[in-house]
Design a protein around this motif. Sequence first.
Motif, PDB file in Angstrom:
ATOM      1  N   LYS A   1       0.683  -1.112  -0.084  1.00 58.90           N
ATOM      2  CA  LYS A   1       0.074   0.106   0.095  1.00 58.90           C
ATOM      3  C   LYS A   1       1.115   1.186   0.071  1.00 58.90           C
ATOM      4  N   ARG A   2       0.821   2.046  -1.068  1.00 55.13           N
ATOM      5  CA  ARG A   2       1.446   3.287  -1.047  1.00 55.13           C
ATOM      6  C   ARG A   2       0.729   4.492  -1.083  1.00 55.13           C
ATOM      7  N   GLN A   3       1.124   5.460  -0.582  1.00 55.30           N
ATOM      8  CA  GLN A   3       0.644   6.654  -0.206  1.00 55.30           C
ATOM      9  C   GLN A   3       0.376   7.413  -1.667  1.00 55.30           C
ATOM     10  N   VAL A   4      -0.272   7.892  -2.061  1.00 61.60           N
ATOM     11  CA  VAL A   4      -0.615   8.565  -3.587  1.00 61.60           C
ATOM     12  C   VAL A   4      -0.059   9.972  -3.340  1.00 61.60           C
ATOM     13  N   SER A   5      -0.421  10.772  -2.299  1.00 63.29           N
ATOM     14  CA  SER A   5      -0.167  12.082  -2.119  1.00 63.29           C
ATOM     15  C   SER A   5       0.362  12.244  -0.717  1.00 63.29           C
ATOM     16  N   SER A   6       0.736  13.452  -0.608  1.00 61.56           N
ATOM     17  CA  SER A   6       1.523  13.993   0.831  1.00 61.56           C
ATOM     18  C   SER A   6       0.440  15.109   1.346  1.00 61.56           C
ATOM     19  N   PRO A   7      -0.350  15.168   2.498  1.00 59.39           N
ATOM     20  CA  PRO A   7      -1.125  16.394   2.784  1.00 59.39           C
ATOM     21  C   PRO A   7       0.065  17.467   3.342  1.00 59.39           C
ATOM     22  N   TRP A   8      -0.342  18.678   2.794  1.00 53.76           N
ATOM     23  CA  TRP A   8       0.585  19.602   3.055  1.00 53.76           C
ATOM     24  C   TRP A   8      -0.389  20.799   3.789  1.00 53.76           C
ATOM     25  N   SER A   9       0.477  21.477   4.498  1.00 52.28           N
ATOM     26  CA  SER A   9      -0.342  22.714   5.157  1.00 52.28           C
ATOM     27  C   SER A   9       0.519  24.098   5.171  1.00 52.28           C
ATOM     28  N   ALA A  10       0.082  25.132   4.494  1.00 50.07           N
ATOM     29  CA  ALA A  10       0.980  26.366   4.393  1.00 50.07           C
ATOM     30  C   ALA A  10       0.189  27.451   4.810  1.00 50.07           C
ATOM     31  N   GLN A  11       0.908  28.676   5.169  1.00 44.15           N
ATOM     32  CA  GLN A  11       0.297  29.998   5.456  1.00 44.15           C
ATOM     33  C   GLN A  11       0.537  30.864   4.059  1.00 44.15           C
ATOM     34  N   VAL A  12      -0.297  31.296   3.357  1.00 40.32           N
ATOM     35  CA  VAL A  12      -0.222  31.974   2.436  1.00 40.32           C
ATOM     36  C   VAL A  12      -0.641  33.459   2.594  1.00 40.32           C
ATOM     37  N   PRO A  13       0.111  34.418   1.849  1.00 40.41           N
ATOM     38  CA  PRO A  13      -0.279  35.680   2.118  1.00 40.41           C
ATOM     39  C   PRO A  13      -1.592  35.949   1.571  1.00 40.41           C
ATOM     40  N   HIS A  14      -2.414  36.986   1.982  1.00 35.57           N
ATOM     41  CA  HIS A  14      -3.831  37.160   1.474  1.00 35.57           C
ATOM     42  C   HIS A  14      -3.694  37.586  -0.094  1.00 35.57           C
ATOM     43  N   GLU A  15      -2.908  38.310  -0.379  1.00 35.64           N
ATOM     44  CA  GLU A  15      -2.743  38.473  -1.931  1.00 35.64           C
ATOM     45  C   GLU A  15      -2.548  37.366  -2.858  1.00 35.64           C
ATOM     46  N   ILE A  16      -1.678  36.493  -2.196  1.00 31.84           N
ATOM     47  CA  ILE A  16      -1.653  35.311  -3.226  1.00 31.84           C
ATOM     48  C   ILE A  16      -2.812  34.428  -3.040  1.00 31.84           C
TER      49      ILE A  16
ATOM     50  N   GLU B   1      -7.825  32.576  -6.062  1.00 33.00           N
ATOM     51  CA  GLU B   1      -9.318  32.371  -6.147  1.00 33.00           C
ATOM     52  C   GLU B   1      -9.739  33.118  -7.360  1.00 33.00           C
ATOM     53  N   THR B   2      -9.094  34.281  -7.891  1.00 33.74           N
ATOM     54  CA  THR B   2      -9.553  34.959  -9.049  1.00 33.74           C
ATOM     55  C   THR B   2      -9.152  34.335 -10.436  1.00 33.74           C
ATOM     56  N   LEU B   3      -7.868  33.592 -10.578  1.00 33.72           N
ATOM     57  CA  LEU B   3      -7.558  33.133 -11.687  1.00 33.72           C
ATOM     58  C   LEU B   3      -7.696  31.601 -11.919  1.00 33.72           C
ATOM     59  N   LYS B   4      -8.208  30.768 -10.684  1.00 35.37           N
ATOM     60  CA  LYS B   4      -8.375  29.311 -11.276  1.00 35.37           C
ATOM     61  C   LYS B   4      -9.821  29.230 -11.866  1.00 35.37           C
ATOM     62  N   GLU B   5      -9.694  28.232 -12.727  1.00 34.61           N
ATOM     63  CA  GLU B   5     -10.724  27.935 -13.651  1.00 34.61           C
ATOM     64  C   GLU B   5     -11.939  27.728 -12.709  1.00 34.61           C
ATOM     65  N   ASN B   6     -13.189  27.773 -13.288  1.00 34.32           N
ATOM     66  CA  ASN B   6     -14.569  27.728 -12.568  1.00 34.32           C
ATOM     67  C   ASN B   6     -14.490  25.989 -12.216  1.00 34.32           C
ATOM     68  N   ASP B   7     -14.003  24.923 -12.792  1.00 36.56           N
ATOM     69  CA  ASP B   7     -13.984  23.599 -12.318  1.00 36.56           C
ATOM     70  C   ASP B   7     -12.816  23.123 -11.622  1.00 36.56           C
ATOM     71  N   GLU B   8     -12.097  24.061 -11.504  1.00 35.25           N
ATOM     72  CA  GLU B   8     -10.605  23.742 -10.562  1.00 35.25           C
ATOM     73  C   GLU B   8     -10.546  24.102  -9.151  1.00 35.25           C
ATOM     74  N   SER B   9     -10.229  22.943  -8.544  1.00 33.99           N
ATOM     75  CA  SER B   9     -10.107  23.107  -7.073  1.00 33.99           C
ATOM     76  C   SER B   9      -8.716  24.003  -6.750  1.00 33.99           C
ATOM     77  N   THR B  10      -8.775  24.439  -5.884  1.00 35.16           N
ATOM     78  CA  THR B  10      -7.499  25.435  -5.121  1.00 35.16           C
ATOM     79  C   THR B  10      -6.463  24.292  -5.016  1.00 35.16           C
ATOM     80  N   GLY B  11      -6.395  22.980  -4.645  1.00 36.52           N
ATOM     81  CA  GLY B  11      -5.695  21.995  -4.434  1.00 36.52           C
ATOM     82  C   GLY B  11      -5.021  21.994  -5.867  1.00 36.52           C
TER      83      GLY B  11
END
Length: 68
Positions: A13-28, A33-43
């Motif tokens: 059994k192998r892990q497919v992905s690694s969960p990450w957590s990060a602080q992101v500046p508000h501007e980023i 949110e402004t630039l991602k596609e309608n059907d695209e998640s933030t991830g």
Amino acid sequence: MPPEAASVFGYEKRQVSSPWSAQVPHEIAEAVETLKENDESTGQFVVSALEHEIKRRQRKKAKESSEK
């Protein structure tokens, strides 16, 4: 399934992905949110951006190495 059972059946059994957590500046965050596609998640947006940045840096590093 316990790990020893997985090896008996011939696979691990192998892990497919690694969960990450990060602080992101508000501007980023707002730009994402402004630039991602309608059907695209933030991830998905973040993973795509990371993939592109990794490739860019690999090309840069390879170019620098070939110039030496």
